[in-house]
Write a protein that holds these residues in place. Structure first.
Motif, PDB file in Angstrom:
ATOM      1  N   ARG A  24       0.841  -1.202   0.000  1.00 19.08           N
ATOM      2  CA  ARG A  24       0.000   0.000   0.000  1.00 19.08           C
ATOM      3  C   ARG A  24       0.873   1.247   0.000  1.00 19.08           C
ATOM      4  NH1 ARG A  24      -3.898   3.230   0.558  1.00 19.08           N
ATOM      5  NH2 ARG A  24      -4.416   4.568   2.275  1.00 19.08           N
ATOM      6  N   GLU A  25       1.918   1.260   0.823  1.00 19.31           N
ATOM      7  CA  GLU A  25       2.816   2.419   0.860  1.00 19.31           C
ATOM      8  C   GLU A  25       3.476   2.633  -0.492  1.00 19.31           C
ATOM      9  OE1 GLU A  25       5.269   1.364   4.143  1.00 19.31           O
ATOM     10  OE2 GLU A  25       3.732   1.874   5.594  1.00 19.31           O
ATOM     11  N   GLU A  26       3.876   1.538  -1.136  1.00 17.48           N
ATOM     12  CA  GLU A  26       4.473   1.653  -2.462  1.00 17.48           C
ATOM     13  C   GLU A  26       3.477   2.252  -3.447  1.00 17.48           C
ATOM     14  OE1 GLU A  26       5.774  -2.298  -3.410  1.00 17.48           O
ATOM     15  OE2 GLU A  26       7.487  -2.180  -2.058  1.00 17.48           O
ATOM     16  N   GLU A  59       7.658   8.055   5.424  1.00 19.15           N
ATOM     17  CA  GLU A  59       8.325   7.717   6.689  1.00 19.15           C
ATOM     18  C   GLU A  59       8.572   6.221   6.814  1.00 19.15           C
ATOM     19  OE1 GLU A  59       5.903   9.235   9.841  1.00 19.15           O
ATOM     20  OE2 GLU A  59       6.234  11.323   9.259  1.00 19.15           O
ATOM     21  N   ARG A  60       7.655   5.408   6.308  1.00 17.69           N
ATOM     22  CA  ARG A  60       7.760   3.955   6.455  1.00 17.69           C
ATOM     23  C   ARG A  60       8.571   3.295   5.352  1.00 17.69           C
ATOM     24  NH1 ARG A  60       1.488   3.697   7.467  1.00 17.69           N
ATOM     25  NH2 ARG A  60       1.415   4.266   9.649  1.00 17.69           N
ATOM     26  N   ALA A  61       8.724   3.970   4.231  1.00 20.74           N
ATOM     27  CA  ALA A  61       9.418   3.371   3.088  1.00 20.74           C
ATOM     28  C   ALA A  61      10.886   3.154   3.419  1.00 20.74           C
ATOM     29  CB  ALA A  61       9.273   4.265   1.860  1.00 20.74           C
ATOM     30  N   GLU A  62      11.406   2.056   2.924  1.00 17.65           N
ATOM     31  CA  GLU A  62      12.813   1.736   3.168  1.00 17.65           C
ATOM     32  C   GLU A  62      13.680   1.926   1.932  1.00 17.65           C
ATOM     33  OE1 GLU A  62      13.008  -2.172   4.826  1.00 17.65           O
ATOM     34  OE2 GLU A  62      11.811  -1.628   6.571  1.00 17.65           O
ATOM     35  N   ASP A  63      13.074   1.897   0.765  1.00 13.85           N
ATOM     36  CA  ASP A  63      13.815   2.044  -0.488  1.00 13.85           C
ATOM     37  C   ASP A  63      14.155   3.519  -0.705  1.00 13.85           C
ATOM     38  OD1 ASP A  63      14.836   1.912  -3.047  1.00 13.85           O
ATOM     39  OD2 ASP A  63      12.888   1.637  -4.006  1.00 13.85           O
ATOM     40  N   VAL A  67      11.681   6.723  -1.450  1.00 10.97           N
ATOM     41  CA  VAL A  67      11.605   7.842  -0.503  1.00 10.97           C
ATOM     42  C   VAL A  67      11.832   9.161  -1.243  1.00 10.97           C
ATOM     43  CG1 VAL A  67      12.742   8.939   1.473  1.00 10.97           C
ATOM     44  CG2 VAL A  67      12.238   6.494   1.533  1.00 10.97           C
ATOM     45  N   ALA A  68      12.838   9.193  -2.101  1.00 10.95           N
ATOM     46  CA  ALA A  68      13.143  10.415  -2.858  1.00 10.95           C
ATOM     47  C   ALA A  68      11.974  10.802  -3.756  1.00 10.95           C
ATOM     48  CB  ALA A  68      14.412  10.220  -3.694  1.00 10.95           C
TER      49      ALA A  68
END
Length: 110
Positions: A24-26, A59-63, A67-68
């Motif tokens: 979902r975040e993606e 905030e939750r994304a790790e990639d 994020v950028a």
């Protein structure tokens, strides 16, 4: 643990929930990024998903690439908001797509 152990089911549910959350975040970041090219799409994104949800996804994304892209989209939405509020001095740079830079009577490149 035995095959009938409820902890197996619980841990699989947790893993499944985490996978759905990441997906979902993606999708939120991908949709926000795509929406910055079109004002109508940006409005639809803000109304249906919202900037707060985009901030959470970032905030939750790790990639780092994701994020950028999310941060870039967030900056665009904030610029849209300032422009809609009439703060036209907030952004002095405007893309010149479609702007004819030739002098009067100068032929186009062929």
């Amino acid at each position: 643990m035995a095959p009938d152990d409820p902890r197996d089911t619980d841990s699989e549910r947790v893993r499944s929930a985490l996978r759905r959350l990441v997906a979902r975040e993606e999708r939120v970041i991908e949709r926000a990024d795509a929406a910055t090219d079109d004002l109508d799409a940006a409005l639809a994104f803000v109304e249906s998903v919202g900037v707060v949800e985009l901030e959470r996804a970032i905030e939750r994304a790790e990639d780092p690439t994701r994020v950028a892209r999310g941060k870039r989209a967030l900056r665009a939405f904030r610029r849209f908001r300032r422009a809609a509020a009439g703060d036209l001095d907030a952004d002095h740079f405007h893309l010149g797509r479609g702007t004819d830079l030739r002098r009067d009577g100068e032929p186009p490149f062929q």
